[in-house]
Design a protein around this motif. Structure first.
Motif, PDB file in Angstrom:
ATOM      1  N   ARG A  99       0.889  -0.832  -0.139  1.00 23.98           N
ATOM      2  CA  ARG A  99       0.257   0.265  -0.040  1.00 23.98           C
ATOM      3  C   ARG A  99       0.549   1.316   0.156  1.00 23.98           C
ATOM      4  O   ARG A  99       0.282   1.866  -0.581  1.00 23.98           O
ATOM      5  CB  ARG A  99      -1.288   0.115   0.849  1.00 23.98           C
ATOM      6  N   LYS A 100       2.205   0.946   0.794  1.00 25.37           N
ATOM      7  CA  LYS A 100       2.859   1.964   0.628  1.00 25.37           C
ATOM      8  C   LYS A 100       3.177   2.983  -0.437  1.00 25.37           C
ATOM      9  O   LYS A 100       3.427   4.010  -1.157  1.00 25.37           O
ATOM     10  CB  LYS A 100       4.134   2.164   1.746  1.00 25.37           C
ATOM     11  N   ILE A 101       4.003   1.667  -1.617  1.00 27.25           N
ATOM     12  CA  ILE A 101       3.979   1.904  -2.894  1.00 27.25           C
ATOM     13  C   ILE A 101       2.617   2.366  -3.379  1.00 27.25           C
ATOM     14  O   ILE A 101       2.999   3.069  -4.289  1.00 27.25           O
ATOM     15  CB  ILE A 101       4.756   0.431  -3.736  1.00 27.25           C
ATOM     16  N   ASP A 102       1.459   1.642  -3.557  1.00 28.50           N
ATOM     17  CA  ASP A 102       0.407   2.035  -4.344  1.00 28.50           C
ATOM     18  C   ASP A 102       0.496   3.240  -4.057  1.00 28.50           C
ATOM     19  O   ASP A 102      -0.278   3.673  -4.954  1.00 28.50           O
ATOM     20  CB  ASP A 102      -0.423   0.861  -4.021  1.00 28.50           C
ATOM     21  N   ASN A 103       0.367   4.370  -3.235  1.00 30.64           N
ATOM     22  CA  ASN A 103      -0.288   5.886  -2.798  1.00 30.64           C
ATOM     23  C   ASN A 103       1.100   6.461  -4.310  1.00 30.64           C
ATOM     24  O   ASN A 103       1.133   7.171  -4.395  1.00 30.64           O
ATOM     25  CB  ASN A 103       0.113   6.262  -1.100  1.00 30.64           C
ATOM     26  N   ILE A 104       2.327   5.963  -4.359  1.00 30.46           N
ATOM     27  CA  ILE A 104       3.507   6.361  -4.649  1.00 30.46           C
ATOM     28  C   ILE A 104       2.739   6.360  -6.683  1.00 30.46           C
ATOM     29  O   ILE A 104       3.246   6.488  -7.353  1.00 30.46           O
ATOM     30  CB  ILE A 104       4.946   6.500  -4.523  1.00 30.46           C
ATOM     31  N   MET A 105       2.961   4.783  -6.926  1.00 30.30           N
ATOM     32  CA  MET A 105       2.663   4.361  -8.213  1.00 30.30           C
ATOM     33  C   MET A 105       1.090   4.353  -8.099  1.00 30.30           C
ATOM     34  O   MET A 105       1.079   2.946  -8.340  1.00 30.30           O
ATOM     35  CB  MET A 105       3.513   3.557  -8.693  1.00 30.30           C
ATOM     36  N   PRO A 106       0.012   4.765  -8.248  1.00 28.45           N
ATOM     37  CA  PRO A 106      -1.513   3.705  -8.250  1.00 28.45           C
ATOM     38  C   PRO A 106      -1.047   3.073  -9.531  1.00 28.45           C
ATOM     39  O   PRO A 106      -3.245   2.777  -9.690  1.00 28.45           O
ATOM     40  CB  PRO A 106      -1.651   5.425  -8.336  1.00 28.45           C
ATOM     41  N   SER A 107      -0.717   3.511 -10.168  1.00 31.86           N
ATOM     42  CA  SER A 107      -0.459   2.620 -11.981  1.00 31.86           C
ATOM     43  C   SER A 107       0.316   1.784 -12.260  1.00 31.86           C
ATOM     44  O   SER A 107       1.070   2.188 -11.724  1.00 31.86           O
ATOM     45  CB  SER A 107      -0.910   3.396 -12.936  1.00 31.86           C
ATOM     46  N   VAL A 108      -0.050   0.297 -12.880  1.00 36.81           N
ATOM     47  CA  VAL A 108       0.570  -1.087 -13.080  1.00 36.81           C
ATOM     48  C   VAL A 108       1.372  -0.483 -14.456  1.00 36.81           C
ATOM     49  O   VAL A 108       0.958   0.240 -14.903  1.00 36.81           O
ATOM     50  CB  VAL A 108       0.230  -2.047 -12.921  1.00 36.81           C
ATOM     51  N   SER A 109       3.078  -0.973 -14.377  1.00 38.35           N
ATOM     52  CA  SER A 109       3.229  -0.230 -15.720  1.00 38.35           C
ATOM     53  C   SER A 109       4.724  -1.420 -16.322  1.00 38.35           C
ATOM     54  O   SER A 109       5.092  -1.691 -14.525  1.00 38.35           O
ATOM     55  CB  SER A 109       3.559   1.054 -15.765  1.00 38.35           C
ATOM     56  N   LEU A 110       4.795  -2.236 -17.022  1.00 39.54           N
ATOM     57  CA  LEU A 110       5.928  -3.012 -17.820  1.00 39.54           C
ATOM     58  C   LEU A 110       7.293  -1.628 -17.927  1.00 39.54           C
ATOM     59  O   LEU A 110       8.272  -2.322 -17.514  1.00 39.54           O
ATOM     60  CB  LEU A 110       5.842  -3.694 -18.652  1.00 39.54           C
ATOM     61  N   ARG A 111       7.327  -0.402 -17.448  1.00 39.44           N
ATOM     62  CA  ARG A 111       8.231   0.315 -17.735  1.00 39.44           C
ATOM     63  C   ARG A 111       9.145   0.179 -16.542  1.00 39.44           C
ATOM     64  O   ARG A 111       8.433   0.486 -15.771  1.00 39.44           O
ATOM     65  CB  ARG A 111       7.453   1.913 -17.978  1.00 39.44           C
ATOM     66  N   PRO A 112      10.482   0.384 -16.380  1.00 36.84           N
ATOM     67  CA  PRO A 112      11.136   0.201 -14.976  1.00 36.84           C
ATOM     68  C   PRO A 112      11.058   1.757 -15.035  1.00 36.84           C
ATOM     69  O   PRO A 112      10.604   2.461 -15.346  1.00 36.84           O
ATOM     70  CB  PRO A 112      12.682   0.274 -16.150  1.00 36.84           C
ATOM     71  N   THR A 113      11.629   1.430 -13.371  1.00 41.69           N
ATOM     72  CA  THR A 113      11.607   2.623 -12.233  1.00 41.69           C
ATOM     73  C   THR A 113      12.632   2.994 -12.719  1.00 41.69           C
ATOM     74  O   THR A 113      12.704   4.834 -12.163  1.00 41.69           O
ATOM     75  CB  THR A 113      10.382   2.744 -11.141  1.00 41.69           C
ATOM     76  N   ASN A 114      13.659   2.288 -12.443  1.00 44.67           N
ATOM     77  CA  ASN A 114      14.760   2.934 -12.244  1.00 44.67           C
ATOM     78  C   ASN A 114      15.559   3.045 -10.781  1.00 44.67           C
ATOM     79  O   ASN A 114      15.981   3.612 -10.148  1.00 44.67           O
ATOM     80  CB  ASN A 114      14.848   4.522 -13.129  1.00 44.67           C
ATOM     81  N   TRP A 115      14.425   2.499  -9.971  1.00 45.01           N
ATOM     82  CA  TRP A 115      14.671   2.502  -8.875  1.00 45.01           C
ATOM     83  C   TRP A 115      16.070   1.372  -8.217  1.00 45.01           C
ATOM     84  O   TRP A 115      15.683   0.211  -8.852  1.00 45.01           O
ATOM     85  CB  TRP A 115      13.028   2.395  -7.962  1.00 45.01           C
TER      86      TRP A 115
END
Length: 268
Positions: free
Chosen positions: A158-174
């Motif tokens: 849920r903590k990540i969901d608040n930052i990234m609410p939409s799923v994607s196949l694109r890398p986040t570079n994290w």
């Protein structure tokens, strides 16, 4: 075959002794391609010719080179192509030849007109398979919809969901340190206490050892501090940090420092 924004149509016509002896047309699925329309029309023409008396030689004019190549390919992966190849193989009296499109060939022009009319008025033809790219697109869309629903309604992350609410196949570079900070699953005393890996959730400096504490308050990480947000703006602050490379560099410095000096942060 013909395809526009109005639909997809396929057609052929039979000219015998300068008389229109027969014509066929159909409306295909809007997601079918022009090539599929061409193959469908050629397949229907070959079937029609194969049912004529054996002493009748037939010549089928086609203005699509790819369709002719398909008709002569014994190893075609296209089901329609394999069907009319077998018919042509067993009926040598049927010849398929190429003509130039829009070059005044009366039969070709007539078939093109029928195909255009069939896009809106033709009988539906449901035997033509959808293309693999279209099927992949449908599956991809369905996958993303189910993935998004699962992510939105899930109990974890849920903590990540608040930052990234939409799923994607694109890398986040994290990198590792980013994941540790934003998930808040790491060497933080509040996290360790939650899983009974520490007797206290306090940092040795006296504050509650959350990720936000180390990023904004802890005296041991002052070199990387950022301004602490108001409680009501904490989620927006996290989003801003996640999208700012300079802020993420500070986060990485904090996590690396804590990881190397864990004993320094443990409560007394």
């Amino acid at each position: 075959g013909s395809k526009t924004e109005h639909g997809v149509g396929a057609a052929f016509c039979v000219l015998t002794n300068d008389i229109w002896a027969y014509q066929w047309s159909a409306k295909l699925n809007d997601n079918n391609t022009v090539f599929q329309a061409e193959l469908t029309a050629l397949n229907e023409a070959v079937i029609y010719a194969s049912h004529l008396p054996n002493n009748n030689a037939s010549k089928i004019h086609v203005d699509n080179r790819a369709s002719i190549m398909e008709a002569s390919n014994s190893k075609s992966t296209n089901e329609t192509g394999r069907k009319f190849f077998k018919i042509l193989l067993s009926n040598p009296r049927i010849k398929v030849c190429r003509v130039k499109s829009h070059a005044g060939n009366i039969g070709n022009e007539r078939a093109d007109q029928l195909a255009k009319e069939a896009k809106q008025q033709g009988q539906p033809h449901s035997h033509t398979e959808l293309t693999k790219p279209h099927i992949k697109g449908l599956l991809r869309k369905r996958m993303f919809e189910e993935w998004q629903t699962s992510w939105k309604n899930g109990d974890t992350g849920r903590k990540i969901d608040n930052i990234m609410p939409s799923v994607s196949l694109r890398p986040t570079n994290w990198i590792r340190e980013d994941v540790i900070f934003f998930s808040q699953h790491g060497p933080f005393t509040a996290y360790l206490k939650r899983f009974q890996l520490s007797d206290s959730d306090y940092c040795s400096c006296g504050g509650i050892g959350t990720a936000l504490h180390y990023a904004t308050e802890c005296v041991y990480t002052v070199s990387w501090h950022m301004r602490k947000p108001a409680p009501s703006f904490e989620q927006e602050w996290l989003k801003g940090v996640a999208n700012n490379l300079v802020s993420r560099q500070r986060i990485r410095g904090i996590i690396k420092f804590i990881s190397k000096n864990r004993d320094l942060f443990l409560p007394p």
